[in-house]
Scaffold this motif. Structure first.
Motif, PDB file in Angstrom:
ATOM      1  N   PHE A  37     -62.508  70.360 -18.834  1.00  0.00           N
ATOM      2  CA  PHE A  37     -61.202  70.525 -18.613  1.00  0.00           C
ATOM      3  C   PHE A  37     -60.639  69.229 -18.747  1.00  0.00           C
ATOM      4  CE2 PHE A  37     -57.174  70.914 -16.653  1.00  0.00           C
ATOM      5  CZ  PHE A  37     -56.457  72.028 -17.119  1.00  0.00           C
ATOM      6  N   ILE A  38     -59.674  68.763 -19.373  1.00  0.00           N
ATOM      7  CA  ILE A  38     -59.055  67.424 -19.399  1.00  0.00           C
ATOM      8  C   ILE A  38     -57.623  67.820 -19.056  1.00  0.00           C
ATOM      9  CG2 ILE A  38     -58.381  65.268 -20.646  1.00  0.00           C
ATOM     10  CD1 ILE A  38     -60.986  65.790 -22.123  1.00  0.00           C
ATOM     11  N   GLY A  39     -57.115  67.220 -18.083  1.00  0.00           N
ATOM     12  CA  GLY A  39     -55.825  67.377 -17.631  1.00  0.00           C
ATOM     13  C   GLY A  39     -55.017  66.164 -17.903  1.00  0.00           C
ATOM     14  N   GLY A  40     -54.192  65.403 -17.259  1.00  0.00           N
ATOM     15  CA  GLY A  40     -53.477  64.293 -17.626  1.00  0.00           C
ATOM     16  C   GLY A  40     -52.250  64.545 -18.422  1.00  0.00           C
ATOM     17  N   SER A  41     -52.194  63.510 -19.631  1.00  0.00           N
ATOM     18  CA  SER A  41     -50.798  63.777 -20.197  1.00  0.00           C
ATOM     19  C   SER A  41     -51.142  64.197 -21.531  1.00  0.00           C
ATOM     20  CB  SER A  41     -50.265  62.529 -20.480  1.00  0.00           C
ATOM     21  OG  SER A  41     -49.046  62.556 -21.231  1.00  0.00           O
ATOM     22  N   LYS A  42     -50.453  64.967 -22.422  1.00  0.00           N
ATOM     23  CA  LYS A  42     -50.583  65.514 -23.672  1.00  0.00           C
ATOM     24  C   LYS A  42     -50.430  64.413 -24.574  1.00  0.00           C
ATOM     25  CE  LYS A  42     -46.283  67.298 -24.558  1.00  0.00           C
ATOM     26  NZ  LYS A  42     -45.472  68.398 -25.047  1.00  0.00           N
ATOM     27  N   ASP A  43     -49.907  63.148 -24.226  1.00  0.00           N
ATOM     28  CA  ASP A  43     -49.595  62.133 -24.957  1.00  0.00           C
ATOM     29  C   ASP A  43     -50.828  61.060 -25.130  1.00  0.00           C
ATOM     30  OD1 ASP A  43     -46.958  63.282 -25.604  1.00  0.00           O
ATOM     31  OD2 ASP A  43     -46.184  62.438 -23.727  1.00  0.00           O
ATOM     32  N   TYR A  44     -51.828  61.396 -24.363  1.00  0.00           N
ATOM     33  CA  TYR A  44     -53.053  60.602 -24.496  1.00  0.00           C
ATOM     34  C   TYR A  44     -54.243  61.171 -24.774  1.00  0.00           C
ATOM     35  CZ  TYR A  44     -50.510  56.709 -22.128  1.00  0.00           C
ATOM     36  OH  TYR A  44     -49.754  55.681 -21.968  1.00  0.00           O
ATOM     37  N   PHE A  45     -55.303  60.469 -25.300  1.00  0.00           N
ATOM     38  CA  PHE A  45     -56.587  60.906 -25.697  1.00  0.00           C
ATOM     39  C   PHE A  45     -57.507  60.333 -24.395  1.00  0.00           C
ATOM     40  CE2 PHE A  45     -54.595  61.259 -29.885  1.00  0.00           C
ATOM     41  CZ  PHE A  45     -54.880  62.422 -30.104  1.00  0.00           C
ATOM     42  N   TRP A  56     -68.962  47.430 -20.628  1.00  0.00           N
ATOM     43  CA  TRP A  56     -67.893  47.982 -21.618  1.00  0.00           C
ATOM     44  C   TRP A  56     -67.263  49.164 -20.769  1.00  0.00           C
ATOM     45  CZ3 TRP A  56     -73.281  47.823 -23.598  1.00  0.00           C
ATOM     46  CH2 TRP A  56     -73.248  46.669 -24.520  1.00  0.00           C
ATOM     47  N   TYR A  57     -65.863  49.400 -20.803  1.00  0.00           N
ATOM     48  CA  TYR A  57     -65.179  50.446 -20.364  1.00  0.00           C
ATOM     49  C   TYR A  57     -64.248  50.995 -21.066  1.00  0.00           C
ATOM     50  CZ  TYR A  57     -61.538  46.707 -19.881  1.00  0.00           C
ATOM     51  OH  TYR A  57     -60.565  45.512 -20.316  1.00  0.00           O
ATOM     52  N   ALA A  58     -63.554  52.154 -20.715  1.00  0.00           N
ATOM     53  CA  ALA A  58     -63.001  53.008 -21.558  1.00  0.00           C
ATOM     54  C   ALA A  58     -61.580  53.264 -20.894  1.00  0.00           C
ATOM     55  CB  ALA A  58     -63.411  54.335 -22.124  1.00  0.00           C
ATOM     56  N   GLU A  59     -60.388  53.311 -21.524  1.00  0.00           N
ATOM     57  CA  GLU A  59     -59.237  53.851 -20.895  1.00  0.00           C
ATOM     58  C   GLU A  59     -58.513  54.833 -21.906  1.00  0.00           C
ATOM     59  OE1 GLU A  59     -57.699  49.472 -18.885  1.00  0.00           O
ATOM     60  OE2 GLU A  59     -57.305  49.877 -21.004  1.00  0.00           O
ATOM     61  N   PRO A  60     -57.718  55.667 -21.353  1.00  0.00           N
ATOM     62  CA  PRO A  60     -56.925  56.649 -22.308  1.00  0.00           C
ATOM     63  C   PRO A  60     -56.263  56.048 -23.494  1.00  0.00           C
ATOM     64  CG  PRO A  60     -56.504  57.260 -19.968  1.00  0.00           C
ATOM     65  CD  PRO A  60     -57.311  55.797 -19.860  1.00  0.00           C
ATOM     66  N   ILE A  61     -56.085  56.681 -24.528  1.00  0.00           N
ATOM     67  CA  ILE A  61     -55.387  56.002 -25.758  1.00  0.00           C
ATOM     68  C   ILE A  61     -54.247  56.748 -25.838  1.00  0.00           C
ATOM     69  CG2 ILE A  61     -55.730  55.680 -28.248  1.00  0.00           C
ATOM     70  CD1 ILE A  61     -58.961  55.452 -27.720  1.00  0.00           C
ATOM     71  N   PRO A  62     -53.413  56.237 -26.075  1.00  0.00           N
ATOM     72  CA  PRO A  62     -51.922  56.734 -26.320  1.00  0.00           C
ATOM     73  C   PRO A  62     -51.877  57.485 -27.825  1.00  0.00           C
ATOM     74  CG  PRO A  62     -51.432  54.382 -26.045  1.00  0.00           C
ATOM     75  CD  PRO A  62     -52.998  54.620 -26.160  1.00  0.00           C
ATOM     76  N   PHE A  63     -51.145  58.528 -27.858  1.00  0.00           N
ATOM     77  CA  PHE A  63     -51.194  59.485 -28.844  1.00  0.00           C
ATOM     78  C   PHE A  63     -51.002  58.768 -30.229  1.00  0.00           C
ATOM     79  CE2 PHE A  63     -49.554  62.506 -32.092  1.00  0.00           C
ATOM     80  CZ  PHE A  63     -50.428  63.708 -31.782  1.00  0.00           C
ATOM     81  N   ALA A  64     -49.958  57.869 -30.360  1.00  0.00           N
ATOM     82  CA  ALA A  64     -49.774  57.160 -31.264  1.00  0.00           C
ATOM     83  C   ALA A  64     -50.680  56.178 -31.819  1.00  0.00           C
ATOM     84  CB  ALA A  64     -48.634  56.128 -30.920  1.00  0.00           C
ATOM     85  N   GLU A  65     -51.624  55.854 -31.349  1.00  0.00           N
ATOM     86  CA  GLU A  65     -52.928  55.257 -31.695  1.00  0.00           C
ATOM     87  C   GLU A  65     -53.955  56.253 -32.244  1.00  0.00           C
ATOM     88  OE1 GLU A  65     -53.768  52.207 -28.827  1.00  0.00           O
ATOM     89  OE2 GLU A  65     -51.755  51.661 -28.493  1.00  0.00           O
ATOM     90  N   ARG A  66     -53.780  57.159 -32.260  1.00  0.00           N
ATOM     91  CA  ARG A  66     -54.894  58.165 -32.883  1.00  0.00           C
ATOM     92  C   ARG A  66     -55.592  57.713 -34.238  1.00  0.00           C
ATOM     93  NH1 ARG A  66     -55.143  63.632 -35.972  1.00  0.00           N
ATOM     94  NH2 ARG A  66     -57.003  64.313 -35.065  1.00  0.00           N
ATOM     95  N   LEU A  67     -56.909  57.762 -33.931  1.00  0.00           N
ATOM     96  CA  LEU A  67     -57.917  57.591 -35.282  1.00  0.00           C
ATOM     97  C   LEU A  67     -58.704  59.011 -35.654  1.00  0.00           C
ATOM     98  CD1 LEU A  67     -58.851  55.785 -37.478  1.00  0.00           C
ATOM     99  CD2 LEU A  67     -60.338  55.046 -35.884  1.00  0.00           C
ATOM    100  N   ALA A  68     -58.201  59.547 -36.394  1.00  0.00           N
ATOM    101  CA  ALA A  68     -58.871  61.108 -36.723  1.00  0.00           C
ATOM    102  C   ALA A  68     -60.440  60.785 -37.280  1.00  0.00           C
ATOM    103  CB  ALA A  68     -58.131  61.853 -37.722  1.00  0.00           C
ATOM    104  N   PRO A  69     -61.142  61.545 -36.860  1.00  0.00           N
ATOM    105  CA  PRO A  69     -62.565  61.563 -37.518  1.00  0.00           C
ATOM    106  C   PRO A  69     -62.494  61.579 -38.950  1.00  0.00           C
ATOM    107  CG  PRO A  69     -62.486  63.125 -35.587  1.00  0.00           C
ATOM    108  CD  PRO A  69     -61.097  62.628 -36.092  1.00  0.00           C
TER     109      PRO A  69
END
Length: 258
Positions: free
Chosen positions: A64-72, A228-241
Motif C-alpha cells: 500500500f502506497i500512501g502519500g500524494s497522488k501527484d507523486y510516484f 544510490w538513493y531514490a526519491e518520489p518523482i513528480p507526476f509531471a515527470e512520468r516516464l511510462a514503460p
C-alpha cells in the motif's frame, strides 16, 4: 383371543418394518461413506491437476502506497541470477481497488487498473544474463507506474567524500544508475498494488509515509565510491514503460573492474 392375536401380529409387523428401516439406513450410511471417499479422491485429483498445470510457485506480496497522488514512489528488487532461470515479476491492480476511499476518481469506483509483466535476470554488477524485459503493460482509468528500469532510476552521491564518484558525473544527478537493483515508481495517494513473483523474497518500497529519500545501496572500493538513493518523482515527470522485443535494451552498465 382375537384381539391378543391382532396385537401380536401388529408387534411382529412393527418389528419387521423396523428391521427394514434399519437395513435401509445402514445401506444409506454405506452409500454416503462411499460418496465421501469418492469426493475426497476427486478433490485430491483436482489439487494434483492444479499443481501440475501450474507447477511454478507464485509468491504474492500486497503493498500500500500512501502519500500524494501527484507523486510516484520508488519500488525496487534484486532478481536472482542464471541458477533460477528467468525471473518473473508482475505488478497488478484491480480497477476498483480503493474505491471505498476514491483517491483518484472521486465520483466513480473505477480508480486505476494496472498489469505490468516483467521478466529479468540478475543485476548490472552480477556476472549472469543481466536484463529486464517489459513483456506486457496495460493501464486503464489512471496512470500508476513510471520509470521501469533494469538499473533502478535513482540519484547518486559519494559514500566517501575522499574518493571519486563511481560512474563519474555530478552528485545528485538522476538516471538509470543503480547497479544492484531493478525497479519502478508507483503512484501514491492511497493505492494498493499486488506483486506476483516466481522467486522468494520481498520487494522493497517507499510507502509514501513521507517525501524523504530511500537509500538503495552504498559501496566504496579502492579509488571509487557511490551511494544510490531514490526519491518520489513528480507526476509531471512520468516516464511510462515501453514494450520492447529486445530484452537487453535496458542494460546500461558495465561491471566495475575492481
Amino acid at each position: 383371543m382375537a384381539l391378543e392375536q391382532d396385537i401380536a401380529n401388529l408387534i411382529q409387523s412393527t418389528d419387521a418394518l423396523t428391521a427394514v428401516v434399519d437395513n435401509k439406513a445402514q445401506q444409506l450410511d454405506n452409500q454416503m461413506a462411499a460418496f465421501d471417499t469418492r469426493i475426497a479422491k476427486k478433490e485430491q485429483d483436482v489439487d494434483k491437476f492444479i499443481q501440475e498445470a501450474m507447477p511454478e510457485t507464485r509468491y504474492v506480496q500486497d503493498i500500500f502506497i500512501g502519500g500524494s497522488k501527484d507523486y510516484f514512489y520508488p519500488v525496487w528488487w534484486t532478481m536472482p541470477g542464471n541458477a533460477a532461470g528467468v525471473s518473473k515479476l508482475t505488478i497488478a491492480r484491480q480497477y476498483s481497488w480503493n474505491s471505498d476511499t476514491q483517491p483518484l476518481n472521486t465520483t466513480s469506483p473505477h480508480q486505476a487498473a494496472l498489469l505490468l509483466e516483467l521478466e529479468g535476470n540478475a543485476t548490472a554488477w552480477h556476472g549472469d544474463s543481466n536484463f529486464l524485459h517489459v513483456k506486457r503493460f496495460h493501464e486503464r482509468y489512471n496512470p500508476t507506474v513510471s520509470h521501469a528500469s533494469f538499473s533502478m532510476y535513482c540519484k547518486r552521491e559519494k559514500a566517501d567524500s575522499s574518493l571519486d564518484l563511481y560512474g563519474g558525473g555530478e552528485e545528485g544527478a538522476f538516471g538509470a544508475f543503480c547497479a544492484t537493483h531493478s525497479g519502478v515508481y508507483l503512484r501514491g495517494g492511497g493505492l494498493k498494488y499486488r506483486i506476483i513473483k516466481n522467486w522468494k523474497g520481498d520487494v522493497w518500497f517507499h510507502d509514501g509515509s513521507d517525501q524523504e529519500r530511500r537509500n538503495l545501496y552504498a559501496r566504496s572500493w579502492d579509488n571509487w565510491t557511490v551511494r544510490w538513493y531514490a526519491e518520489p518523482i513528480p507526476f509531471a515527470e512520468r516516464l511510462a514503460p515501453t514494450l520492447s522485443s529486445i530484452p537487453y535494451a535496458n542494460h546500461p552498465y558495465t561491471p566495475p573492474t575492481a
